[in-house]
Design an enzyme around this catalytic site. Sequence first.
Site, mmCIF file in Angstrom:
data_model
loop_
_atom_site.group_PDB
_atom_site.id
_atom_site.type_symbol
_atom_site.label_atom_id
_atom_site.label_comp_id
_atom_site.label_asym_id
_atom_site.label_seq_id
_atom_site.Cartn_x
_atom_site.Cartn_y
_atom_site.Cartn_z
ATOM 1 C CG ASN A 128 -40.534 10.762 -33.900
ATOM 2 O OD1 ASN A 128 -40.650 11.680 -35.012
ATOM 3 N ND2 ASN A 128 -41.074 9.829 -33.787
ATOM 4 C CB CYS A 162 -41.223 13.026 -23.429
ATOM 5 S SG CYS A 162 -42.604 11.773 -23.509
ATOM 6 C CB SER A 179 -39.411 1.600 -21.371
ATOM 7 O OG SER A 179 -38.430 2.874 -21.327
ATOM 8 C CB CYS A 200 -45.750 0.631 -27.610
ATOM 9 S SG CYS A 200 -45.288 1.888 -26.839
ATOM 10 C CB CYS A 234 -45.948 11.475 -18.174
ATOM 11 S SG CYS A 234 -44.530 10.616 -17.358
ATOM 12 N N GLY A 245 -46.874 7.668 -19.924
ATOM 13 C CA GLY A 245 -46.783 7.151 -18.584
ATOM 14 C C GLY A 245 -45.449 6.795 -18.182
ATOM 15 C CD GLU A 256 -49.851 8.442 -28.410
ATOM 16 O OE1 GLU A 256 -50.767 9.548 -28.250
ATOM 17 O OE2 GLU A 256 -48.846 8.274 -28.991
ATOM 18 C CB SER A 270 -35.485 6.649 -20.298
ATOM 19 O OG SER A 270 -36.484 5.864 -21.039
ATOM 20 C CG HIS A 315 -32.912 9.961 -23.209
ATOM 21 N ND1 HIS A 315 -32.814 8.960 -24.004
ATOM 22 C CD2 HIS A 315 -34.262 9.647 -22.192
ATOM 23 C CE1 HIS A 315 -34.123 8.212 -23.878
ATOM 24 N NE2 HIS A 315 -34.908 8.797 -23.077
HETATM 25 N N1 SAH Z 1 -41.583 6.539 -18.820
HETATM 26 C C1 SAH Z 1 -40.658 5.661 -19.550
HETATM 27 C C2 SAH Z 1 -41.771 5.171 -20.595
HETATM 28 C C3 SAH Z 1 -42.244 5.943 -21.615
HETATM 29 S S1 SAH Z 1 -41.132 6.679 -22.783
HETATM 30 C C4 SAH Z 1 -39.542 6.120 -19.721
HETATM 31 O O1 SAH Z 1 -39.199 7.265 -19.623
HETATM 32 O O2 SAH Z 1 -38.917 5.250 -20.107
HETATM 33 C C5 SAH Z 1 -40.279 5.448 -23.272
HETATM 34 C C6 SAH Z 1 -39.388 6.123 -24.476
HETATM 35 O O3 SAH Z 1 -39.835 6.932 -25.441
HETATM 36 C C7 SAH Z 1 -37.917 6.795 -24.097
HETATM 37 O O4 SAH Z 1 -37.134 6.424 -23.457
HETATM 38 C C8 SAH Z 1 -37.947 7.420 -25.451
HETATM 39 O O5 SAH Z 1 -36.812 6.412 -25.898
HETATM 40 C C9 SAH Z 1 -38.933 7.490 -26.217
HETATM 41 N N2 SAH Z 1 -39.343 8.894 -26.549
HETATM 42 C C10 SAH Z 1 -40.035 9.753 -25.932
HETATM 43 N N3 SAH Z 1 -40.069 10.704 -26.615
HETATM 44 C C11 SAH Z 1 -39.515 10.550 -27.706
HETATM 45 C C12 SAH Z 1 -39.137 11.512 -29.056
HETATM 46 N N4 SAH Z 1 -39.643 12.685 -29.018
HETATM 47 N N5 SAH Z 1 -38.538 10.731 -29.869
HETATM 48 C C13 SAH Z 1 -38.254 9.858 -29.703
HETATM 49 N N6 SAH Z 1 -38.217 8.904 -28.678
HETATM 50 C C14 SAH Z 1 -38.804 9.376 -27.861
#
Ligand code: SAH
Length: 342
Positions: free
Chosen positions: A288, A112, A189, A98, A105, A157, A85, A212, A214
């Site tokens: 989300n 995620c 990212s 994006c 992944c 990924g 996607e 990322s 967090h």
């Molecule tokens: N693997 C890489 C790139 C993919 S995820 C990484 O970890 O950075 C990129 C971003 O998606 C994460 O940093 C987070 O900001 C966002 N993300 C993933 N799941 C999410 C969720 N449930 N709600 C909000 N943001 C989310």
Amino acid sequence: MILLDNSLSELTEIFNDVKPYKVKQLYSWLVKGYNFDEMTDLSKEWRKKLAEEHIACPVTLFRRFESKDGTQKFLYKLSDSNIIEGVLMKYKYGNTLCVSTQVGCRMGCNFCASTLQGLIRNLTTGEILGQVTAVNRFMGGDTKERQITNIVLMGSGEPLDNFDNTIKFLQLVNDKQGLNISMRNISLSTCGIPPEMIALADLNFQINLTISLHSPTQQKRRQIMPISESYPLTSVIEAAKYYFNKTGRRIIFEYVLIEGVNDSEEDAKQLSKLTRDMSCHVNLIKLNPVKERSLKPTNTDNAKQFAKKLTELGVSNTIRRQIGVDIEGACGQLRRRIINDE
Ligand code: SAH
């Protein structure tokens, strides 16, 4: 062969029995997202032969959802029927796509959706590039009048877990004879894989590195991001500093606010300590919620308070405007629902 896996000079080598200017014509169709039967300035015989042996469009749009705010979400099919996607966001300065780098992944972050089924496979260079060529064409763009001005490698990924294909993608999407998207308009990212972050820094591509984060402490981070068992937070921060020193590009930290997990005043203090001597910016994102997980987003008031605290502590930050929520904009969510429904 997926022809978009190759640079123009590699294609010239592969088709060394064809005149170089013909290969150049082929390349310019490929980067515009055209299929062989549309490449009208190439001979019918060569097009037929190419179509028998090769793939021109490795990524095809098969579903599109448009949010009230103008954000578009695409589902793409790959030549082996796997589905990935992408999201197209409209901003004043242009359109940001994006892009995904893997099907699924294996990083296992527990907020995620992309990681729920694990890693299915890496995308090839051409499959990463093909997302850009397909959407650019769909939006009416070509190589001169691009409809995609910015790219974020934030789809499903982990780009640094598919390092070589991601690096080659960056080179090809930046190619002057291709889409020619500036490295400065691209953000990668990562969940934080220090050896690859350092290798990326050494290439000095001028892309933005987004991490990322967090969580501001190792102890908390390892509970939501299993990758930090292998690569502790200190090594990620060291690699981030190395990236900044090499490239001069300010580091962006992504911080998904999860209720009761990482959104306390103490977390804000720890975060300011962690980033004190760095040139960086923190993007706060409201979680989300993913159906399969029990985590909840921090409510708006608390998110604002967290942001305010960070500002008081001298940490540059913004709460990211939530877009595309009504079309399941977060990583992996839409693909998952569609696959489960159909
Ligand atoms: N693997 C890489 C790139 C993919 S995820 C990484 O970890 O950075 C990129 C971003 O998606 C994460 O940093 C987070 O900001 C966002 N993300 C993933 N799941 C999410 C969720 N449930 N709600 C909000 N943001 C989310």
